[in-house]
Design a protein around this motif. Structure first.
Motif, PDB file in Angstrom:
ATOM      1  N   LYS A 103       0.827  -1.212   0.000  1.00 56.67           N
ATOM      2  CA  LYS A 103       0.000   0.000   0.000  1.00 56.67           C
ATOM      3  C   LYS A 103       0.861   1.260   0.000  1.00 56.67           C
ATOM      4  O   LYS A 103       0.452   2.300  -0.527  1.00 56.67           O
ATOM      5  N   MET A 104       2.051   1.172   0.601  1.00 56.32           N
ATOM      6  CA  MET A 104       2.929   2.337   0.622  1.00 56.32           C
ATOM      7  C   MET A 104       3.393   2.667  -0.799  1.00 56.32           C
ATOM      8  O   MET A 104       3.520   3.841  -1.170  1.00 56.32           O
ATOM      9  N   LEU A 106       1.606   2.102  -3.508  1.00 58.54           N
ATOM     10  CA  LEU A 106       0.447   2.680  -4.186  1.00 58.54           C
ATOM     11  C   LEU A 106       0.199   4.114  -3.755  1.00 58.54           C
ATOM     12  O   LEU A 106      -0.180   4.971  -4.565  1.00 58.54           O
ATOM     13  N   GLU A 107       0.405   4.400  -2.476  1.00 56.71           N
ATOM     14  CA  GLU A 107       0.189   5.751  -1.962  1.00 56.71           C
ATOM     15  C   GLU A 107       1.194   6.724  -2.568  1.00 56.71           C
ATOM     16  O   GLU A 107       0.830   7.830  -2.997  1.00 56.71           O
ATOM     17  N   ILE A 108       2.450   6.312  -2.634  1.00 53.49           N
ATOM     18  CA  ILE A 108       3.485   7.183  -3.198  1.00 53.49           C
ATOM     19  C   ILE A 108       3.319   7.289  -4.714  1.00 53.49           C
ATOM     20  O   ILE A 108       3.555   8.345  -5.306  1.00 53.49           O
ATOM     21  N   ARG A 110       0.541   7.313  -6.471  1.00 52.19           N
ATOM     22  CA  ARG A 110      -0.529   8.234  -6.859  1.00 52.19           C
ATOM     23  C   ARG A 110      -0.288   9.661  -6.361  1.00 52.19           C
ATOM     24  O   ARG A 110      -1.024  10.578  -6.721  1.00 52.19           O
ATOM     25  N   LEU A 112       1.651  11.662  -2.814  1.00 51.40           N
ATOM     26  CA  LEU A 112       1.362  11.866  -1.401  1.00 51.40           C
ATOM     27  C   LEU A 112       0.568  13.152  -1.198  1.00 51.40           C
ATOM     28  O   LEU A 112       0.959  14.205  -1.710  1.00 51.40           O
ATOM     29  N   GLU A 188      -8.291   9.992   7.677  1.00 55.63           N
ATOM     30  CA  GLU A 188      -8.298   9.253   6.414  1.00 55.63           C
ATOM     31  C   GLU A 188      -9.144   7.993   6.532  1.00 55.63           C
ATOM     32  O   GLU A 188      -9.912   7.648   5.624  1.00 55.63           O
ATOM     33  N   SER A 192     -12.544   7.445   4.381  1.00 48.96           N
ATOM     34  CA  SER A 192     -12.578   6.280   3.490  1.00 48.96           C
ATOM     35  C   SER A 192     -13.745   5.368   3.838  1.00 48.96           C
ATOM     36  O   SER A 192     -14.423   4.836   2.946  1.00 48.96           O
ATOM     37  N   MET A 200      -6.181   3.584   3.267  1.00 51.23           N
ATOM     38  CA  MET A 200      -4.752   3.284   3.241  1.00 51.23           C
ATOM     39  C   MET A 200      -4.261   2.939   4.639  1.00 51.23           C
ATOM     40  O   MET A 200      -3.318   2.165   4.798  1.00 51.23           O
TER      41      MET A 200
END
Length: 262
Positions: A103-104, A106-108, A110, A112, A188, A192, A200
């Motif tokens: 997930k880290m 994917l987060e970076i 798209r 931060l 968050e 979500s 996330m």
């Protein structure tokens, strides 16, 4: 007697652990390899966790608490004569990760929303080496023994910067203070949940990413021949797998593409 390794998923409920233990006793299985977590040790008691550290009986985090209950079932099995070897990995990075540290990436990938990282840190280990250690524990582990599987001691800021470098994306510039990270994490998670999007951050990850959980793998190194990987190696393994799986939209690295073509 044939020794049969049995691997339990790291989030298996403790009642299922009880069922596995009872089945192994009933079927007279030669050896059970049990996967726990380093978090079942009290990481507040000492700066570095070892197999001699006291159990983590104070934490009410549901994941950690359930693993402690599962550990109790394993202890019961040992007392009843079952040959069990317990493995305690630290934070695991590598291929086939669909829902945890990936997930880290994917987060970076798209972008931060804030250029900051979680405030904690820990020992990190490579999924490939952890799997190999389980097989070696089947052959070399001592009956009733526990083995911590760690690796490099890093901060989550270091991890995020290494991932950003692999992705060619903007890296975090600093770690958020704990109270700000928790405020952001819970916001968050709430938003979500409200819009029915997978968060996330979960209550468990919000809590654990603020801690520093460092561990000593000396016993596994000496007895099992366990060897860890560098942070770059384990993150690169995860990155290549995510690209191959289409989780990251970019071409396969040249070496991997040539391998796929045979």
């Amino acid at each position: 007697d044939i020794i049969v390794p049995t691997f339990l998923h790291s989030i298996i409920p403790w009642d299922d652990t009880r069922n596995v233990v009872d089945t192994c006793l009933e079927k007279k299985i030669g050896r059970l390899i049990y996967t726990s977590t380093v978090l079942t040790y009290d990481f507040h008691a000492h700066k570095t966790v070892t197999e001699d550290s006291p159990p983590n009986d104070w934490c009410k985090d549901p994941y950690i608490h359930s693993k402690r209950l599962a550990d109790n079932e394993i202890r019961r099995g040992i007392e009843l004569g079952l040959d069990i070897v317990s493995m305690h990995p630290s934070a695991v990075f590598g291929a086939y990760d669909k829902a945890t540290w990936s997930k880290m990436f994917l987060e970076i990938e798209r972008g931060l929303p804030l250029p900051f990282a979680p405030p904690g840190g820990g020992s990190v280990c490579h999924a490939l080496k952890v799997a190999r250690a389980h097989v070696d524990a089947w052959r070399l582990g001592g009956k009733g023994e526990h083995y911590i599987l760690g690796g490099p001691d890093v901060t989550w800021l270091q991890v995020a910067k290494e991932i950003a470098n692999l992705l060619g994306k903007r890296a975090p510039i600093a770690a958020l203070p704990t109270f700000l990270f928790k405020a952001y994490g819970w916001t968050e998670f709430a938003v979500s949940s409200l819009i029915k999007r997978e968060p996330m951050l979960t209550p468990h990850t919000i809590n654990i990413l603020t801690e520093h959980v460092y561990s000593d793998s000396g016993k596994a190194l000496k007895t099992l021949g366990y060897r860890s990987s560098s942070l770059h190696e384990m993150l690169s393994d995860c990155y290549r797998w995510m690209v191959a799986e289409g989780m990251l939209d970019r071409p396969l690295p040249i070496a991997d593409a040539q391998t796929d073509m045979g």
